[in-house]
Design a protein around this motif. Structure first.
Motif, mmCIF file in Angstrom:
data_model
loop_
_atom_site.group_PDB
_atom_site.id
_atom_site.type_symbol
_atom_site.label_atom_id
_atom_site.label_comp_id
_atom_site.label_asym_id
_atom_site.label_seq_id
_atom_site.Cartn_x
_atom_site.Cartn_y
_atom_site.Cartn_z
ATOM 1 N N ILE A 1 0.848 -1.202 0.000
ATOM 2 C CA ILE A 1 0.000 0.000 0.000
ATOM 3 C C ILE A 1 0.881 1.250 0.000
ATOM 4 O O ILE A 1 0.657 2.192 -0.752
ATOM 5 N N MET A 2 1.910 1.218 0.854
ATOM 6 C CA MET A 2 2.677 2.439 1.110
ATOM 7 C C MET A 2 3.654 2.806 -0.011
ATOM 8 O O MET A 2 4.118 3.944 -0.075
ATOM 9 N N ILE A 3 3.954 1.859 -0.931
ATOM 10 C CA ILE A 3 4.870 2.245 -2.034
ATOM 11 C C ILE A 3 4.220 3.275 -2.954
ATOM 12 O O ILE A 3 4.917 4.008 -3.641
ATOM 13 N N PHE A 4 2.868 3.327 -2.926
ATOM 14 C CA PHE A 4 2.202 4.301 -3.802
ATOM 15 C C PHE A 4 2.329 5.711 -3.238
ATOM 16 O O PHE A 4 2.040 6.689 -3.910
ATOM 17 N N THR A 5 2.763 5.813 -2.001
ATOM 18 C CA THR A 5 3.035 7.117 -1.392
ATOM 19 C C THR A 5 4.529 7.441 -1.444
ATOM 20 O O THR A 5 4.926 8.524 -1.834
ATOM 21 N N TYR A 6 5.354 6.472 -1.039
ATOM 22 C CA TYR A 6 6.790 6.761 -0.856
ATOM 23 C C TYR A 6 7.726 6.039 -1.823
ATOM 24 O O TYR A 6 8.931 6.242 -1.772
ATOM 25 N N GLU A 7 7.211 5.128 -2.600
ATOM 26 C CA GLU A 7 7.998 4.311 -3.545
ATOM 27 C C GLU A 7 8.924 3.295 -2.871
ATOM 28 O O GLU A 7 8.950 2.140 -3.257
ATOM 29 N N LYS A 8 9.729 3.746 -1.881
ATOM 30 C CA LYS A 8 10.642 2.805 -1.200
ATOM 31 C C LYS A 8 10.334 2.807 0.297
ATOM 32 O O LYS A 8 10.518 3.837 0.960
ATOM 33 N N VAL A 9 9.850 1.687 0.806
ATOM 34 C CA VAL A 9 9.469 1.636 2.226
ATOM 35 C C VAL A 9 10.031 0.384 2.883
ATOM 36 O O VAL A 9 10.357 -0.605 2.218
ATOM 37 N N TRP A 10 10.131 0.442 4.200
ATOM 38 C CA TRP A 10 10.544 -0.746 4.949
ATOM 39 C C TRP A 10 9.896 -0.723 6.324
ATOM 40 O O TRP A 10 9.368 0.312 6.758
ATOM 41 N N CYS A 11 9.932 -1.844 6.989
ATOM 42 C CA CYS A 11 9.412 -1.882 8.357
ATOM 43 C C CYS A 11 10.127 -2.973 9.151
ATOM 44 O O CYS A 11 10.751 -3.879 8.587
ATOM 45 N N LEU A 12 10.036 -2.837 10.455
ATOM 46 C CA LEU A 12 10.536 -3.859 11.354
ATOM 47 C C LEU A 12 9.412 -4.111 12.344
ATOM 48 O O LEU A 12 9.040 -3.195 13.088
ATOM 49 N N ALA A 13 8.835 -5.296 12.310
ATOM 50 C CA ALA A 13 7.664 -5.571 13.138
ATOM 51 C C ALA A 13 7.622 -7.050 13.465
ATOM 52 O O ALA A 13 8.218 -7.860 12.749
ATOM 53 N N PRO A 14 6.913 -7.407 14.527
ATOM 54 C CA PRO A 14 6.792 -8.847 14.779
ATOM 55 C C PRO A 14 5.846 -9.482 13.764
ATOM 56 O O PRO A 14 4.898 -8.845 13.310
ATOM 57 N N SER A 15 6.127 -10.727 13.394
ATOM 58 C CA SER A 15 5.212 -11.537 12.592
ATOM 59 C C SER A 15 4.956 -12.808 13.376
ATOM 60 O O SER A 15 5.769 -13.205 14.225
ATOM 61 N N PHE A 16 3.843 -13.450 13.076
ATOM 62 C CA PHE A 16 3.427 -14.621 13.869
ATOM 63 C C PHE A 16 3.096 -15.781 12.944
ATOM 64 O O PHE A 16 2.460 -15.591 11.912
ATOM 65 N N ARG A 17 3.534 -16.962 13.320
ATOM 66 C CA ARG A 17 3.194 -18.158 12.549
ATOM 67 C C ARG A 17 2.863 -19.280 13.526
ATOM 68 O O ARG A 17 3.686 -19.608 14.396
ATOM 69 N N ALA A 18 1.681 -19.844 13.354
ATOM 70 C CA ALA A 18 1.322 -20.991 14.203
ATOM 71 C C ALA A 18 1.955 -22.248 13.603
ATOM 72 O O ALA A 18 1.277 -23.083 13.036
ATOM 73 N N GLU A 19 3.275 -22.332 13.694
ATOM 74 C CA GLU A 19 4.022 -23.483 13.162
ATOM 75 C C GLU A 19 3.913 -24.601 14.184
ATOM 76 O O GLU A 19 4.500 -24.525 15.253
ATOM 77 N N LYS A 20 3.187 -25.659 13.813
ATOM 78 C CA LYS A 20 3.003 -26.726 14.792
ATOM 79 C C LYS A 20 4.082 -27.790 14.646
ATOM 80 O O LYS A 20 3.802 -28.971 14.484
ATOM 81 N N SER A 21 5.309 -27.352 14.642
ATOM 82 C CA SER A 21 6.413 -28.326 14.599
ATOM 83 C C SER A 21 7.590 -27.734 15.347
ATOM 84 O O SER A 21 7.711 -26.523 15.485
ATOM 85 N N ARG A 22 8.432 -28.633 15.796
ATOM 86 C CA ARG A 22 9.634 -28.186 16.496
ATOM 87 C C ARG A 22 10.816 -28.324 15.553
ATOM 88 O O ARG A 22 11.126 -29.423 15.118
ATOM 89 N N THR A 23 11.437 -27.218 15.215
ATOM 90 C CA THR A 23 12.642 -27.283 14.390
ATOM 91 C C THR A 23 13.664 -26.327 14.996
ATOM 92 O O THR A 23 13.338 -25.574 15.913
ATOM 93 N N ARG A 24 14.858 -26.348 14.411
ATOM 94 C CA ARG A 24 15.912 -25.453 14.904
ATOM 95 C C ARG A 24 15.724 -24.031 14.395
ATOM 96 O O ARG A 24 16.474 -23.143 14.747
ATOM 97 N N ARG A 25 14.752 -23.836 13.473
ATOM 98 C CA ARG A 25 14.691 -22.527 12.833
ATOM 99 C C ARG A 25 13.319 -21.864 12.812
ATOM 100 O O ARG A 25 13.140 -20.852 12.148
ATOM 101 N N HIS A 26 12.356 -22.448 13.529
ATOM 102 C CA HIS A 26 11.023 -21.856 13.536
ATOM 103 C C HIS A 26 10.622 -21.327 14.906
ATOM 104 O O HIS A 26 10.725 -22.022 15.905
ATOM 105 N N LEU A 27 10.128 -20.097 14.889
ATOM 106 C CA LEU A 27 9.543 -19.485 16.079
ATOM 107 C C LEU A 27 8.075 -19.229 15.770
ATOM 108 O O LEU A 27 7.699 -19.087 14.605
ATOM 109 N N ALA A 28 7.255 -19.117 16.791
ATOM 110 C CA ALA A 28 5.848 -18.769 16.563
ATOM 111 C C ALA A 28 5.701 -17.246 16.440
ATOM 112 O O ALA A 28 4.768 -16.748 15.835
ATOM 113 N N GLU A 29 6.646 -16.528 17.030
ATOM 114 C CA GLU A 29 6.668 -15.054 16.945
ATOM 115 C C GLU A 29 8.087 -14.662 16.560
ATOM 116 O O GLU A 29 9.031 -15.083 17.226
ATOM 117 N N PHE A 30 8.242 -13.925 15.495
ATOM 118 C CA PHE A 30 9.597 -13.510 15.104
ATOM 119 C C PHE A 30 9.594 -12.063 14.641
ATOM 120 O O PHE A 30 8.543 -11.496 14.349
#
Ligand code: 4AD
Ligand code: MG
Length: 417
Positions: A177-206
């Motif tokens: 949405i925001m590229i139509f205002t600023y063309e180049k945008v970035w963000c740093l925010a938490p993302s969530f995944r209900a990954e129902k497995s245990r691995t060395r590289r998956h978090l439910a919140e990252f």
């Protein structure tokens, strides 16, 4: 007279001398209490000190080759701010990963975690600096959303004033949405995944660092990613050499991370895997085990370019010259670590988008606002998302991603701190 404050990590008594290893934000300082240098009262205080007691010491610095940082603190006054209870739950012996999770609120005081989270802080600082230096505008996306970005399987559902909603899986659609205002945008925010497995590289919140730019194509996207990752690696090497050494990561290795990173196509990757004896064919998924094989011999990240569209979310653009293949790119960390970012060009054909949204089992009406972006001044664009935790995991050479974040959220971890 100088003052030093902190917490008692260790205490060793040798007759008339007590050595205190004092821990604070600067690391660990050897402090020396000599019976003749302090009052009887202060000597008694030094004797009763327990691990993790908080103290204020007065004294002088002295050069000392045998001390860890080449100097020690010679004490002539002691104030105990709080005498810690004994025994300290994380005393001297080694602890299991379960204990370190349950006692996370204390474990983060340890030297190893102190080093990891300082590196992580530097990764965040350098990322922000990179984007600011390169004309990107930082935007703040919502966490509570009503649309899936990365498929239905890993959505966390919440009750939003009696209406169903989700925790965001990625801020990509909002950055679009925001590229139509600023063309180049970035963000740093938490993302969530209900990954129902245990691995060395998956978090439910990252923590998800994402960028999006109007007019950008796949090649330009890869240039952005390799420049950003190299910038971060150099900053960490220059500003955290002490922490890196403690984590067995030679800063020189990070200084060697420079553009360009190797690019291999999906088809080349399949061929390489087959040569390594993996039973895999064109059209199959390349998962974590395969990424391990592809990256273990490399000491620089590599790009895996293109991927079958059938495994990819609705927004991935189809390659012009290869039907059924997506204009997408994964950035794989070397030394066996594997995927740390995914990005690509975004589908701008509204009919195709609607079909693909339906194909994922979603109602296009819920994506009406997203489809508007293709109705009013649509432009070719691209972007990517990189897990800060994955990046920290690789840079700090960790075994498990749970150690890359102070308070990990994993699938059924037990007690949460
Ligand atoms: O590959 P993913 O799912 O791609 C997206 O979410 C895109 N929408 C990003 C974009 O184009 N803006 O996630 C991107 C990155 C992964 O490469 C990985 O580093 C991290 O996010 N990630 C996770 N990290 C830890 N635990 C998980 N469960 C993760 N899922 C994704
Ligand atoms: Mg991915």
């Amino acid at each position: 007279m100088e003052t030093i404050r902190g917490w008692v990590l260790k205490k060793r008594e040798h007759g008339n001398i007590i050595f205190i290893d004092l821990r604070n934000r600067d690391g660990i300082t050897q402090c020396v209490v000599r019976r003749g240098n302090v009052s009887n009262e202060d000597w008694n205080k030094a004797e009763e000190l327990t691990q993790e007691s908080s103290i204020i010491l007065k004294g002088e610095w002295r050069l000392e080759d045998r001390a860890p940082k080449g100097r020690e603190f010679v004490v002539n006054g002691i104030e105990i701010v709080h005498l810690a209870e004994t025994p300290y739950p994380l005393g001297k012996k080694e602890h299991s990963p379960e204990t370190l999770m349950e006692k996370r609120h204390l474990a983060v005081r340890g030297q190893r975690y102190q080093a990891i989270f300082r590196v992580r802080s530097e990764i965040l600082r350098a990322s922000r600096e990179y984007f600011m230096n390169n004309g990107y505008i930082e935007v703040s996306p919502p966490i509570i959303v009503t649309t899936a970005c990365e498929g239905g399987a890993t959505l966390f559902k919440i009750d939003y004033f009696d209406t169903p909603a989700y925790l965001t899986q990625s801020s990509q659609l909002y950055l679009e949405i925001m590229i139509f205002t600023y063309e180049k945008v970035w963000c740093l925010a938490p993302s969530f995944r209900a990954e129902k497995s245990r691995t060395r590289r998956h978090l439910a919140e990252f923590w998800h660092l994402e960028a999006e730019a109007a007019w950008m194509n796949l090649d330009e996207l890869m240039k952005l990613e390799e420049e950003l990752v190299s910038y971060i690696c150099h900053s960490v090497a220059e500003r955290c050499p002490y922490e890196l050494k403690l984590l067995n990561r030679n800063p020189e290795e990070l200084l060697g991370i420079e553009p360009p990173f190797k690019r291999i196509s999906y088809e080349e990757a399949i061929e390489e895997l087959r040569k390594e004896g993996v039973n895999i064919n064109v059209g199959d998924e390349i998962g974590g085990d395969e990424e391990y094989i592809l990256t273990k011999k490399h000491n620089k990240p590599i790009f895996l370019v293109g991927y079958p569209l059938k495994y990819k979310p609705f927004y991935v653009k189809e390659l012009k010259d290869k039907s059924g293949m997506g204009a997408t790119v994964d950035l794989l960390a070397p030394e066996g670590y594997g995927e740390m970012a995914t990005g690509g060009e975004r589908e701008d054909n509204i009919e195709k988008l609607i079909e693909r949204i339906k194909g994922e089992g979603f109602n296009p009406e819920n994506y009406d606002w997203y489809l508007d972006l293709r109705r009013y001044g649509s432009v070719p664009h691209a972007g990517f998302g990189m897990g800060i935790d994955r990046l920290t995991w690789w840079i700090c050479k960790l075994d498990h991603i749970r150690d890359a974040v102070p308070f990990p959220r994993l699938f059924r971890t037990g007690k949460m701190i």
